[in-house]
Scaffold this motif. Structure first.
Motif, PDB file in Angstrom:
ATOM      1  N   ARG A   1       0.854  -1.139  -0.125  1.00  0.00           N
ATOM      2  CA  ARG A   1       0.085  -0.019   0.048  1.00  0.00           C
ATOM      3  C   ARG A   1       0.802   1.307   0.022  1.00  0.00           C
ATOM      4  O   ARG A   1       1.640   1.413   0.890  1.00  0.00           O
ATOM      5  N   LEU A   2       0.577   2.001  -1.031  1.00  0.00           N
ATOM      6  CA  LEU A   2       1.454   3.388  -1.132  1.00  0.00           C
ATOM      7  C   LEU A   2       0.617   4.524  -0.753  1.00  0.00           C
ATOM      8  O   LEU A   2      -0.673   4.642  -1.325  1.00  0.00           O
ATOM      9  N   SER A   3       1.106   5.560  -0.341  1.00  0.00           N
ATOM     10  CA  SER A   3       0.723   6.921  -0.319  1.00  0.00           C
ATOM     11  C   SER A   3       0.339   7.860  -1.628  1.00  0.00           C
ATOM     12  O   SER A   3       1.014   6.694  -2.383  1.00  0.00           O
ATOM     13  N   SER A   4      -0.322   8.755  -1.694  1.00  0.00           N
ATOM     14  CA  SER A   4      -0.443   9.283  -3.116  1.00  0.00           C
ATOM     15  C   SER A   4       0.748   9.799  -3.533  1.00  0.00           C
ATOM     16  O   SER A   4       1.055   9.860  -4.679  1.00  0.00           O
ATOM     17  N   ASP A   5       1.701  10.456  -2.511  1.00  0.00           N
ATOM     18  CA  ASP A   5       2.852  10.843  -3.124  1.00  0.00           C
ATOM     19  C   ASP A   5       3.846   9.904  -3.571  1.00  0.00           C
ATOM     20  O   ASP A   5       4.617   9.870  -4.667  1.00  0.00           O
ATOM     21  N   GLN A   6       3.945   8.856  -2.984  1.00  0.00           N
ATOM     22  CA  GLN A   6       4.592   7.726  -3.417  1.00  0.00           C
ATOM     23  C   GLN A   6       4.088   7.320  -4.558  1.00  0.00           C
ATOM     24  O   GLN A   6       5.008   6.871  -5.677  1.00  0.00           O
ATOM     25  N   MET A   7       2.869   7.212  -4.962  1.00  0.00           N
ATOM     26  CA  MET A   7       2.230   6.725  -6.077  1.00  0.00           C
ATOM     27  C   MET A   7       2.533   7.604  -7.364  1.00  0.00           C
ATOM     28  O   MET A   7       2.987   7.138  -8.335  1.00  0.00           O
ATOM     29  N   ASN A   8       2.589   8.836  -6.995  1.00  0.00           N
ATOM     30  CA  ASN A   8       2.623   9.943  -8.223  1.00  0.00           C
ATOM     31  C   ASN A   8       4.220   9.867  -8.459  1.00  0.00           C
ATOM     32  O   ASN A   8       4.431   9.725  -9.917  1.00  0.00           O
ATOM     33  N   GLU A   9       5.116   9.728  -7.473  1.00  0.00           N
ATOM     34  CA  GLU A   9       6.515   9.548  -7.709  1.00  0.00           C
ATOM     35  C   GLU A   9       6.860   8.093  -8.454  1.00  0.00           C
ATOM     36  O   GLU A   9       7.558   8.208  -9.653  1.00  0.00           O
ATOM     37  N   LEU A  10       6.117   7.083  -8.374  1.00  0.00           N
ATOM     38  CA  LEU A  10       6.418   5.819  -9.104  1.00  0.00           C
ATOM     39  C   LEU A  10       5.702   5.804 -10.446  1.00  0.00           C
ATOM     40  O   LEU A  10       6.422   5.377 -11.335  1.00  0.00           O
ATOM     41  N   ILE A  11       4.725   6.412 -10.674  1.00  0.00           N
ATOM     42  CA  ILE A  11       4.159   6.553 -12.150  1.00  0.00           C
ATOM     43  C   ILE A  11       4.927   7.410 -12.999  1.00  0.00           C
ATOM     44  O   ILE A  11       5.082   7.470 -14.147  1.00  0.00           O
ATOM     45  N   SER A  12       5.615   8.678 -12.271  1.00  0.00           N
ATOM     46  CA  SER A  12       6.033   9.531 -13.126  1.00  0.00           C
ATOM     47  C   SER A  12       7.516   9.006 -13.527  1.00  0.00           C
ATOM     48  O   SER A  12       8.427   9.748 -14.181  1.00  0.00           O
ATOM     49  N   ASP A  13       7.951   7.893 -12.766  1.00  0.00           N
ATOM     50  CA  ASP A  13       9.672   7.401 -12.897  1.00  0.00           C
ATOM     51  C   ASP A  13       9.680   7.139 -14.644  1.00  0.00           C
ATOM     52  O   ASP A  13       8.856   6.352 -15.328  1.00  0.00           O
ATOM     53  N   ASN A  14      10.714   7.393 -15.230  1.00  0.00           N
ATOM     54  CA  ASN A  14      11.081   7.215 -16.473  1.00  0.00           C
ATOM     55  C   ASN A  14      11.453   5.714 -16.955  1.00  0.00           C
ATOM     56  O   ASN A  14      11.630   5.402 -18.058  1.00  0.00           O
ATOM     57  N   PHE A  15      11.275   4.557 -15.949  1.00  0.00           N
ATOM     58  CA  PHE A  15      11.998   3.318 -15.919  1.00  0.00           C
ATOM     59  C   PHE A  15      10.569   2.653 -16.496  1.00  0.00           C
ATOM     60  O   PHE A  15      10.562   1.784 -16.956  1.00  0.00           O
ATOM     61  N   PHE A  16       9.232   3.261 -16.165  1.00  0.00           N
ATOM     62  CA  PHE A  16       8.210   2.479 -16.500  1.00  0.00           C
ATOM     63  C   PHE A  16       7.180   3.340 -17.361  1.00  0.00           C
ATOM     64  O   PHE A  16       7.273   4.539 -17.656  1.00  0.00           O
ATOM     65  N   PHE A  17       6.588   2.346 -18.186  1.00  0.00           N
ATOM     66  CA  PHE A  17       5.552   3.090 -19.154  1.00  0.00           C
ATOM     67  C   PHE A  17       4.118   2.462 -19.121  1.00  0.00           C
ATOM     68  O   PHE A  17       4.199   1.201 -18.685  1.00  0.00           O
ATOM     69  N   LYS A  18       3.133   3.508 -19.146  1.00  0.00           N
ATOM     70  CA  LYS A  18       1.837   2.848 -18.867  1.00  0.00           C
ATOM     71  C   LYS A  18       1.297   2.240 -20.305  1.00  0.00           C
ATOM     72  O   LYS A  18       1.132   2.731 -21.291  1.00  0.00           O
TER      73      LYS A  18
END
Length: 115
Positions: free
Chosen positions: A43-60
C-alpha cells in the motif's frame, strides 16, 4: 536461519528498476509488483504513487499497468514479453494504441549510443 532472513529482505527491499518487470495499481493505493518469481503487494501513499508513476523506467500500457522498459524482451501481438530464462515467458497485455508508442521508446533505448 540466515536464508530465511535473506529471502525476507528481498521481498521487503526490492529495487524497482532492477527487480520489477511490471506493476499494477489497484484501489486505495494498493500496488501489485511483479518480479521474476514473485508478486508483492504494498500500500502506497498518493505521493509515493505519483513518484512511481512519473518514473522514467516505467511506461503505462493500459489503465492500471506499468511496465519496466529495461526488462522488455519483445513487444508482439498486443503483449509485452519480459526477460525470463527458461521455457516460460512472462507477459502482460498492452492496448494497440500504446503498443506503437512503446515500441518507439523501447527501440530508441536499444540503439547503441555513438561516442
Amino acid at each position: 536461519m540466515n536464508v530465511a532472513l535473506e529471502i525476507n529482505n528481498t521481498y521487503e527491499n526490492f529495487e524497482l528498476a532492477k527487480d520489477i518487470m511490471y506493476f499494477r495499481v489497484g484501489d486505495r493505493g494498493l500496488v501489485s509488483f511483479h518480479g521474476k518469481n514473485y508478486h508483492i503487494k504494498k500500500r502506497l501513499s498518493s505521493d509515493q504513487m505519483n513518484e512511481l508513476i512519473s518514473d522514467n523506467f516505467f511506461f503505462k500500457v493500459n489503465t492500471d499497468c506499468y511496465v519496466n522498459l529495461k526488462k522488455i524482451m519483445r513487444i508482439q501481438d498486443g503483449r509485452v514479453y519480459f526477460e525470463v530464462k527458461g521455457t516460460e515467458s512472462r507477459y502482460t497485455t498492452i492496448t494497440k494504441l500504446r503498443q506503437y508508442r512503446l515500441k518507439e521508446i523501447w527501440q530508441q533505448q536499444q540503439k547503441p549510443r555513438e561516442v
